[in-house]
Design a protein around this motif. Structure first.
Motif, PDB file in Angstrom:
ATOM      1  N   ASP A  89       0.845  -1.042  -0.009  1.00 44.47           N
ATOM      2  CA  ASP A  89       0.053  -0.193  -0.134  1.00 44.47           C
ATOM      3  C   ASP A  89       0.845   1.066   0.038  1.00 44.47           C
ATOM      4  O   ASP A  89       2.187   1.133  -0.090  1.00 44.47           O
ATOM      5  CB  ASP A  89      -1.060  -0.097   1.133  1.00 44.47           C
ATOM      6  CG  ASP A  89      -0.269   0.266   2.554  1.00 44.47           C
ATOM      7  OD1 ASP A  89       0.803   0.510   2.646  1.00 44.47           O
ATOM      8  OD2 ASP A  89      -0.969  -0.108   3.762  1.00 44.47           O
ATOM      9  N   PRO A  90       0.310   2.467  -0.083  1.00 45.95           N
ATOM     10  CA  PRO A  90       1.176   3.785  -0.163  1.00 45.95           C
ATOM     11  C   PRO A  90       1.830   4.000   0.935  1.00 45.95           C
ATOM     12  O   PRO A  90       2.753   4.851   1.151  1.00 45.95           O
ATOM     13  CB  PRO A  90      -0.155   4.752  -0.569  1.00 45.95           C
ATOM     14  CG  PRO A  90      -1.234   3.949  -0.856  1.00 45.95           C
ATOM     15  CD  PRO A  90      -1.170   2.754  -0.230  1.00 45.95           C
ATOM     16  N   HIS A  91       1.746   3.234   2.110  1.00 46.41           N
ATOM     17  CA  HIS A  91       2.554   3.589   3.400  1.00 46.41           C
ATOM     18  C   HIS A  91       3.696   2.534   3.568  1.00 46.41           C
ATOM     19  O   HIS A  91       4.293   2.363   4.429  1.00 46.41           O
ATOM     20  CB  HIS A  91       1.643   3.367   4.543  1.00 46.41           C
ATOM     21  CG  HIS A  91       0.435   4.469   4.564  1.00 46.41           C
ATOM     22  ND1 HIS A  91       0.734   5.855   4.670  1.00 46.41           N
ATOM     23  CD2 HIS A  91      -0.862   4.067   4.259  1.00 46.41           C
ATOM     24  CE1 HIS A  91      -0.482   6.346   4.538  1.00 46.41           C
ATOM     25  NE2 HIS A  91      -1.321   5.359   4.166  1.00 46.41           N
ATOM     26  N   LYS A 150       7.498  -3.276   7.628  1.00 50.07           N
ATOM     27  CA  LYS A 150       6.907  -2.870   6.254  1.00 50.07           C
ATOM     28  C   LYS A 150       8.294  -2.654   5.480  1.00 50.07           C
ATOM     29  O   LYS A 150       9.309  -2.615   5.937  1.00 50.07           O
ATOM     30  CB  LYS A 150       6.453  -1.729   6.557  1.00 50.07           C
ATOM     31  CG  LYS A 150       6.792  -0.352   7.107  1.00 50.07           C
ATOM     32  CD  LYS A 150       5.993   0.791   6.890  1.00 50.07           C
ATOM     33  CE  LYS A 150       6.505   1.926   7.413  1.00 50.07           C
ATOM     34  NZ  LYS A 150       5.655   3.280   7.281  1.00 50.07           N
ATOM     35  N   ALA A 151       8.112  -2.115   4.379  1.00 54.06           N
ATOM     36  CA  ALA A 151       9.208  -1.959   3.523  1.00 54.06           C
ATOM     37  C   ALA A 151       9.625  -0.560   3.594  1.00 54.06           C
ATOM     38  O   ALA A 151       8.873   0.403   3.965  1.00 54.06           O
ATOM     39  CB  ALA A 151       8.513  -1.941   1.930  1.00 54.06           C
ATOM     40  N   VAL A 162      -5.584   0.094  -0.615  1.00 56.07           N
ATOM     41  CA  VAL A 162      -5.877  -0.418   0.678  1.00 56.07           C
ATOM     42  C   VAL A 162      -5.612  -1.990   0.689  1.00 56.07           C
ATOM     43  O   VAL A 162      -6.068  -2.488  -0.352  1.00 56.07           O
ATOM     44  CB  VAL A 162      -7.497  -0.247   1.025  1.00 56.07           C
ATOM     45  CG1 VAL A 162      -7.499  -0.947   2.401  1.00 56.07           C
ATOM     46  CG2 VAL A 162      -7.537   1.354   1.107  1.00 56.07           C
ATOM     47  N   LEU A 163      -5.192  -2.608   1.595  1.00 51.41           N
ATOM     48  CA  LEU A 163      -4.551  -4.044   1.523  1.00 51.41           C
ATOM     49  C   LEU A 163      -5.744  -4.860   1.562  1.00 51.41           C
ATOM     50  O   LEU A 163      -6.916  -4.674   2.326  1.00 51.41           O
ATOM     51  CB  LEU A 163      -3.523  -4.584   2.758  1.00 51.41           C
ATOM     52  CG  LEU A 163      -2.456  -3.806   2.700  1.00 51.41           C
ATOM     53  CD1 LEU A 163      -1.458  -4.272   3.712  1.00 51.41           C
ATOM     54  CD2 LEU A 163      -1.643  -4.025   1.514  1.00 51.41           C
ATOM     55  N   LEU A 177       9.740   4.087  -4.598  1.00 50.78           N
ATOM     56  CA  LEU A 177       8.873   4.501  -3.487  1.00 50.78           C
ATOM     57  C   LEU A 177       9.540   4.410  -2.422  1.00 50.78           C
ATOM     58  O   LEU A 177      10.260   3.232  -2.020  1.00 50.78           O
ATOM     59  CB  LEU A 177       7.563   3.661  -3.485  1.00 50.78           C
ATOM     60  CG  LEU A 177       6.650   3.668  -4.941  1.00 50.78           C
ATOM     61  CD1 LEU A 177       5.296   2.758  -4.635  1.00 50.78           C
ATOM     62  CD2 LEU A 177       6.323   4.859  -5.227  1.00 50.78           C
ATOM     63  N   ARG A 178       9.734   5.538  -1.378  1.00 45.97           N
ATOM     64  CA  ARG A 178      10.158   5.357  -0.199  1.00 45.97           C
ATOM     65  C   ARG A 178       9.287   5.677   0.829  1.00 45.97           C
ATOM     66  O   ARG A 178       8.445   6.482   0.734  1.00 45.97           O
ATOM     67  CB  ARG A 178      11.402   6.403  -0.341  1.00 45.97           C
ATOM     68  CG  ARG A 178      12.568   5.764  -0.960  1.00 45.97           C
ATOM     69  CD  ARG A 178      13.980   7.022  -0.974  1.00 45.97           C
ATOM     70  NE  ARG A 178      14.748   6.470  -1.661  1.00 45.97           N
ATOM     71  CZ  ARG A 178      15.210   6.817  -2.965  1.00 45.97           C
ATOM     72  NH1 ARG A 178      14.135   7.290  -3.699  1.00 45.97           N
ATOM     73  NH2 ARG A 178      16.196   6.141  -3.383  1.00 45.97           N
TER      74      ARG A 178
END
Length: 223
Positions: free
Chosen positions: A87-89, A206-207, A125-126, A221-222
């Motif tokens: 997801d975006p986070h 998380k990533a 959203v997951l 993406l960071r």
């Protein structure tokens, strides 16, 4: 580019994060297989790898890369793995390859999680992908009822008509019908259910970076 080519692209891009003398954490799955093949081209630069599955360990050894036991390593600079969703986070769903528990163990050793994925895995959203949950067999139905209370439908994963056995000797429930809009709280809750070995939400681990394969190339993406 097709999905296979995108996987190759992001796998090669992950090599830029590897520094000489490191021990690399390595995940599991088709995208990671591409990374292992790419890692073999620079294997003289690294001390070895800590692997999250027997399948990845076999592939690493076949390339002549030393596989170290996680207990022999205090920390890792980075862990490279794919995702079923991100997801975006930077929170993810993982476990499509049934290696989620060992993946989370190795990810917890690492300072940075480098996620490699194609753009189809990037979601707002997951929950669209069935959530894998590794469970102790005697608790499977109890856990399935708990997910039903959350609106989810849990199905026992089969292999050859029999319940799949993970590398840890446990079973997998795949849960559909979820909308995981608070991944951190959800992961914490499910991890506390008796009989759950590991839930495939990666919010605590998380990533840090996601290398996303797109038609225009690799998008970084960071988080």
């Amino acid at each position: 580019m097709n999905q296979d080519q995108l996987k190759t692209l992001v796998a090669q891009a992950a090599l830029q994060y590897i520094e000489p003398g490191q021990i690399v954490g390595v995940g599991t799955g088709s995208t990671v297989n591409k990374f292992i093949d790419a890692l073999a081209t620079v294997k003289q630069r690294i001390r070895g790898a800590v692997s999250s599955s027997e399948a990845s360990s076999e592939r690493l050894r076949a390339h002549g890369i030393a596989v170290l036991d996680a207990n022999a390593v205090e920390s890792l600079a980075l862990y490279v793995d794919g995702a079923d969703e991100i997801d975006p986070h930077g929170c993810m769903i993982k476990g499509g390859g049934a290696a989620l528990t060992r993946e989370k163990i190795v990810a917890a050793l690492a300072e940075r999680f480098i996620c490699i994925a194609d753009e189809s895995k990037y979601v707002p959203v997951l929950g669209r992908f069935a959530l894998p949950v590794e469970v102790i067999p005697m608790a499977a139905q109890q856990i399935a009822r708990r997910f039903a209370a959350h609106g989810g439908v849990a199905t026992l994963r089969l292999q050859g008509g029999q319940p799949l056995r993970t590398d840890n000797g446990q079973h997998i429930l795949d849960v559909t019908g979820l909308c995981i809009d608070e991944p951190l709280a959800f992961e914490s809750e499910v991890n506390n259910w008796p009989g759950v070995v590991c839930v495939g939400v990666f919010a605590h681990q998380k990533a840090s970076v996601c290398l996303l394969g797109t038609a225009e190339g690799v998008r970084t993406l960071r988080f």
